[in-house]
Design a protein around this motif. Sequence first.
Motif, PDB file in Angstrom:
ATOM      1  N   ALA A 181      42.974  39.956  34.857  1.00 46.17           N
ATOM      2  CA  ALA A 181      43.068  41.287  35.463  1.00 46.17           C
ATOM      3  C   ALA A 181      41.871  41.555  36.371  1.00 46.17           C
ATOM      4  O   ALA A 181      42.015  42.129  37.459  1.00 46.17           O
ATOM      5  CB  ALA A 181      43.169  42.357  34.375  1.00 46.17           C
ATOM      6  N   GLY A 182      40.685  41.130  35.949  1.00 41.71           N
ATOM      7  CA  GLY A 182      39.512  41.293  36.804  1.00 41.71           C
ATOM      8  C   GLY A 182      39.636  40.503  38.094  1.00 41.71           C
ATOM      9  O   GLY A 182      39.301  40.993  39.174  1.00 41.71           O
ATOM     10  N   ALA A 183      40.134  39.262  37.982  1.00 40.40           N
ATOM     11  CA  ALA A 183      40.329  38.447  39.183  1.00 40.40           C
ATOM     12  C   ALA A 183      41.349  39.080  40.116  1.00 40.40           C
ATOM     13  O   ALA A 183      41.196  39.058  41.350  1.00 40.40           O
ATOM     14  CB  ALA A 183      40.761  37.034  38.792  1.00 40.40           C
ATOM     15  N   LEU A 184      42.403  39.662  39.553  1.00 38.97           N
ATOM     16  CA  LEU A 184      43.414  40.328  40.376  1.00 38.97           C
ATOM     17  C   LEU A 184      42.839  41.578  41.043  1.00 38.97           C
ATOM     18  O   LEU A 184      43.182  41.890  42.192  1.00 38.97           O
ATOM     19  CB  LEU A 184      44.628  40.692  39.526  1.00 38.97           C
TER      20      LEU A 184
ATOM     21  N   THR B 263      52.722  37.618  42.576  1.00 37.91           N
ATOM     22  CA  THR B 263      51.486  36.842  42.570  1.00 37.91           C
ATOM     23  C   THR B 263      51.742  35.471  41.961  1.00 37.91           C
ATOM     24  O   THR B 263      52.699  35.282  41.186  1.00 37.91           O
ATOM     25  CB  THR B 263      50.366  37.535  41.766  1.00 37.91           C
ATOM     26  N   LEU B 264      50.889  34.523  42.323  1.00 40.12           N
ATOM     27  CA  LEU B 264      50.909  33.183  41.743  1.00 40.12           C
ATOM     28  C   LEU B 264      49.507  32.840  41.272  1.00 40.12           C
ATOM     29  O   LEU B 264      48.517  33.206  41.920  1.00 40.12           O
ATOM     30  CB  LEU B 264      51.362  32.144  42.774  1.00 40.12           C
ATOM     31  N   TYR B 265      49.435  32.096  40.169  1.00 39.23           N
ATOM     32  CA  TYR B 265      48.155  31.596  39.674  1.00 39.23           C
ATOM     33  C   TYR B 265      48.228  30.078  39.632  1.00 39.23           C
ATOM     34  O   TYR B 265      49.086  29.502  38.956  1.00 39.23           O
ATOM     35  CB  TYR B 265      47.865  32.138  38.277  1.00 39.23           C
ATOM     36  N   GLY B 266      47.363  29.428  40.394  1.00 39.44           N
ATOM     37  CA  GLY B 266      47.370  27.972  40.434  1.00 39.44           C
ATOM     38  C   GLY B 266      46.001  27.412  40.716  1.00 39.44           C
ATOM     39  O   GLY B 266      45.275  27.922  41.574  1.00 39.44           O
ATOM     40  N   ASP B 267      45.644  26.368  39.999  1.00 43.56           N
ATOM     41  CA  ASP B 267      44.347  25.717  40.163  1.00 43.56           C
ATOM     42  C   ASP B 267      43.192  26.714  40.083  1.00 43.56           C
ATOM     43  O   ASP B 267      42.244  26.678  40.886  1.00 43.56           O
ATOM     44  CB  ASP B 267      44.293  24.937  41.488  1.00 43.56           C
ATOM     45  N   GLY B 268      43.297  27.644  39.148  1.00 46.36           N
ATOM     46  CA  GLY B 268      42.201  28.564  38.884  1.00 46.36           C
ATOM     47  C   GLY B 268      42.063  29.724  39.837  1.00 46.36           C
ATOM     48  O   GLY B 268      41.063  30.450  39.793  1.00 46.36           O
ATOM     49  N   ALA B 269      43.052  29.948  40.708  1.00 48.99           N
ATOM     50  CA  ALA B 269      42.949  31.036  41.688  1.00 48.99           C
ATOM     51  C   ALA B 269      44.278  31.782  41.788  1.00 48.99           C
ATOM     52  O   ALA B 269      45.349  31.211  41.591  1.00 48.99           O
ATOM     53  CB  ALA B 269      42.555  30.488  43.059  1.00 48.99           C
TER      54      ALA B 269
ATOM     55  N   ASP C 242      43.473  47.395  27.992  1.00 49.13           N
ATOM     56  CA  ASP C 242      42.348  46.505  28.297  1.00 49.13           C
ATOM     57  C   ASP C 242      42.518  45.873  29.682  1.00 49.13           C
ATOM     58  O   ASP C 242      41.568  45.823  30.477  1.00 49.13           O
ATOM     59  CB  ASP C 242      42.238  45.406  27.236  1.00 49.13           C
ATOM     60  N   ALA C 243      43.725  45.385  29.973  1.00 47.21           N
ATOM     61  CA  ALA C 243      43.967  44.751  31.277  1.00 47.21           C
ATOM     62  C   ALA C 243      43.848  45.772  32.400  1.00 47.21           C
ATOM     63  O   ALA C 243      43.235  45.502  33.449  1.00 47.21           O
ATOM     64  CB  ALA C 243      45.342  44.096  31.281  1.00 47.21           C
ATOM     65  N   ALA C 244      44.439  46.954  32.213  1.00 44.94           N
ATOM     66  CA  ALA C 244      44.396  47.979  33.252  1.00 44.94           C
ATOM     67  C   ALA C 244      42.968  48.434  33.519  1.00 44.94           C
ATOM     68  O   ALA C 244      42.559  48.609  34.679  1.00 44.94           O
ATOM     69  CB  ALA C 244      45.265  49.167  32.843  1.00 44.94           C
ATOM     70  N   GLY C 245      42.203  48.616  32.455  1.00 46.58           N
ATOM     71  CA  GLY C 245      40.824  49.045  32.640  1.00 46.58           C
ATOM     72  C   GLY C 245      40.005  48.047  33.427  1.00 46.58           C
ATOM     73  O   GLY C 245      39.210  48.422  34.306  1.00 46.58           O
ATOM     74  N   GLU C 246      40.201  46.757  33.147  1.00 45.99           N
ATOM     75  CA  GLU C 246      39.436  45.739  33.871  1.00 45.99           C
ATOM     76  C   GLU C 246      39.897  45.608  35.317  1.00 45.99           C
ATOM     77  O   GLU C 246      39.081  45.405  36.219  1.00 45.99           O
ATOM     78  CB  GLU C 246      39.553  44.394  33.165  1.00 45.99           C
ATOM     79  N   LEU C 247      41.198  45.718  35.573  1.00 45.75           N
ATOM     80  CA  LEU C 247      41.678  45.668  36.955  1.00 45.75           C
ATOM     81  C   LEU C 247      41.046  46.789  37.776  1.00 45.75           C
ATOM     82  O   LEU C 247      40.546  46.560  38.888  1.00 45.75           O
ATOM     83  CB  LEU C 247      43.199  45.792  37.005  1.00 45.75           C
ATOM     84  N   LEU C 248      41.058  48.004  37.229  1.00 45.75           N
ATOM     85  CA  LEU C 248      40.509  49.149  37.956  1.00 45.75           C
ATOM     86  C   LEU C 248      39.004  48.996  38.160  1.00 45.75           C
ATOM     87  O   LEU C 248      38.484  49.283  39.250  1.00 45.75           O
ATOM     88  CB  LEU C 248      40.810  50.441  37.203  1.00 45.75           C
ATOM     89  N   ALA C 249      38.301  48.524  37.127  1.00 44.30           N
ATOM     90  CA  ALA C 249      36.851  48.373  37.246  1.00 44.30           C
ATOM     91  C   ALA C 249      36.503  47.311  38.287  1.00 44.30           C
ATOM     92  O   ALA C 249      35.591  47.504  39.107  1.00 44.30           O
ATOM     93  CB  ALA C 249      36.252  48.007  35.887  1.00 44.30           C
ATOM     94  N   ALA C 250      37.223  46.185  38.261  1.00 44.70           N
ATOM     95  CA  ALA C 250      36.938  45.113  39.210  1.00 44.70           C
ATOM     96  C   ALA C 250      37.281  45.543  40.636  1.00 44.70           C
ATOM     97  O   ALA C 250      36.545  45.235  41.583  1.00 44.70           O
ATOM     98  CB  ALA C 250      37.724  43.860  38.832  1.00 44.70           C
ATOM     99  N   TYR C 251      38.381  46.264  40.784  1.00 41.39           N
ATOM    100  CA  TYR C 251      38.754  46.744  42.112  1.00 41.39           C
ATOM    101  C   TYR C 251      37.703  47.714  42.649  1.00 41.39           C
ATOM    102  O   TYR C 251      37.284  47.631  43.807  1.00 41.39           O
ATOM    103  CB  TYR C 251      40.119  47.427  42.056  1.00 41.39           C
ATOM    104  N   ARG C 252      37.242  48.622  41.797  1.00 40.02           N
ATOM    105  CA  ARG C 252      36.250  49.603  42.222  1.00 40.02           C
ATOM    106  C   ARG C 252      34.915  48.927  42.570  1.00 40.02           C
ATOM    107  O   ARG C 252      34.263  49.296  43.557  1.00 40.02           O
ATOM    108  CB  ARG C 252      36.041  50.645  41.128  1.00 40.02           C
ATOM    109  N   ARG C 253      34.507  47.929  41.765  1.00 40.19           N
ATOM    110  CA  ARG C 253      33.261  47.228  42.070  1.00 40.19           C
ATOM    111  C   ARG C 253      33.336  46.528  43.417  1.00 40.19           C
ATOM    112  O   ARG C 253      32.352  46.496  44.162  1.00 40.19           O
ATOM    113  CB  ARG C 253      32.947  46.206  40.972  1.00 40.19           C
ATOM    114  N   ALA C 254      34.489  45.977  43.739  1.00 37.25           N
ATOM    115  CA  ALA C 254      34.620  45.217  44.981  1.00 37.25           C
ATOM    116  C   ALA C 254      34.918  46.094  46.180  1.00 37.25           C
ATOM    117  O   ALA C 254      34.444  45.830  47.287  1.00 37.25           O
ATOM    118  CB  ALA C 254      35.728  44.169  44.827  1.00 37.25           C
ATOM    119  N   ALA C 255      35.700  47.151  45.994  1.00 37.08           N
ATOM    120  CA  ALA C 255      36.175  47.951  47.125  1.00 37.08           C
ATOM    121  C   ALA C 255      35.489  49.300  47.241  1.00 37.08           C
ATOM    122  O   ALA C 255      35.544  49.924  48.309  1.00 37.08           O
ATOM    123  CB  ALA C 255      37.688  48.159  47.019  1.00 37.08           C
ATOM    124  N   GLY C 256      34.884  49.780  46.157  1.00 36.42           N
ATOM    125  CA  GLY C 256      34.352  51.130  46.177  1.00 36.42           C
ATOM    126  C   GLY C 256      35.487  52.140  46.134  1.00 36.42           C
ATOM    127  O   GLY C 256      36.637  51.810  45.836  1.00 36.42           O
TER     128      GLY C 256
END
Length: 467
Positions: free
Chosen positions: A256-259, A343-349, A401-415
């Motif tokens: 979720a953080g990676a997404l 979305t697709l997940y392959g080779d770690g990305a 848990d997944a939703a919280g991390e997605l939102l936190a990661a998006y906010r850290r990267a995008a503001g």
Amino acid sequence: MVDVSVHSATPDPSVGDLLAAWLPTQRWYPGAGEVSVEPWLAVTFAGPDEDDADGVSGPLSDGGAVPTAEPHLVLLLVRLTGAALPGGELVAQVPLVLSDVAHTGLGHIGTITTQAGEVAVHDGGANPTGWVTLLHAMGVPGDLDVLTERARVLAGEQSNTSVFLPAVPSPSGTGAMLKILRTVADGPHPDVVVPAALTADGWDGVPRFLGALEVDPDDTEPVHLAILSELVPHAEDGFELACDLASRDESFVGHAGALGRLLAELHERLRRVLPPGPPLDAGRFVAGLRVRAARAVAEAPTELGGRADEIGALLDELERRLAALPAPPPTQHVHGDLHLGQTLYGDGAWKVLDFEGEPQRPVAERTAPDLPLRDVAGMLRSFDYAAAVGGAADPALWRADAAGELLAAYRRAAGLPPGLDEGTAEVALRALVLDKALYEVVYESRHRPHWLPIPLAAVDRALDPSP
């Protein structure tokens, strides 16, 4: 070099009868209820050893020549008209491979009898001759046996037909994915324009764009009929991966953080490579949400009638907050239909795909600039379904848990989203999540009533976000 020709389609009546029985059985077919089918155009192909493309259309067009014994592809474009269709009319693409009966092969629909004799008719989306003809028309060289080695049609595709082609040459040597568009719209296709721009900008968050087949009918804008992109090696569908982890009660938080970071990068790249949208018209934006909410309440009154006042109050708050901003927030190009299945997940990305939006909506609606939070809301709704379908031991906790991390990661990267303060961004996201959840309530009430608790819980969370 392949010569591509477009001309009027006047099929032999036997072709029309065959398709009338076959089309409604296909998952991609958009017709529902009473739909009339009118042949419009035939797109034909001729290789360097053939005189022209018009002479191979056989029983499908004004070209009228007797079909050759060897299988050959004709793309038949038909106009569908019916009250249940968006706007009342759509154009569907029906790729057909024609041959004599001795060359009957994969995707055989049936055999028709014409004045010239018997003709075997195949679904071109399921036949190697159809795939290779499209590849050649897009400039990919090679023999049929080589290009189609280990090729297969992807199961589960609903709107289009996608073909896995690991032997097709590509920059990374991984092969290619051919998407045959089943619903055709005038003008540039968003699943061509967006991936092409992102690939040209060097972003690896989408499968590399390799090309597209475009034809130019005389009486309308050019249209795209097929798209070629690089195959993502060892790829897993994002929704299937999430369901698998939920089924084993394993966390999705890392993914979720990676997404969230991927989504922030996507929005930044889209702002860079595509023209900006106009400032948000807050009144029109909220009015659209109100119309869809009222329709949902009317169509699912038992489930939503008691929540109507709270729904209206949330939209009132959003309208007040947007009106109080010092300036309207900007809009931009977004994905528009983002969820884990895109979305697709392959080779770690992770990679994002399928930028076409809802294929049956007009292109202008699908590509209209919007708030980037629309995509965030779509991804959040996926987590609910993954937790439930996968059977997590505690679906609410897995999702949270997944939703919280997605939102936190998006906010850290995008503001914060451009032009929005924190409070307004929070209310806007709740309203957009609500918009999707209300649609889901109506859908589940009609088709899968035992799944109603999933979107209803999301509606209640959007209306009252307190723990």
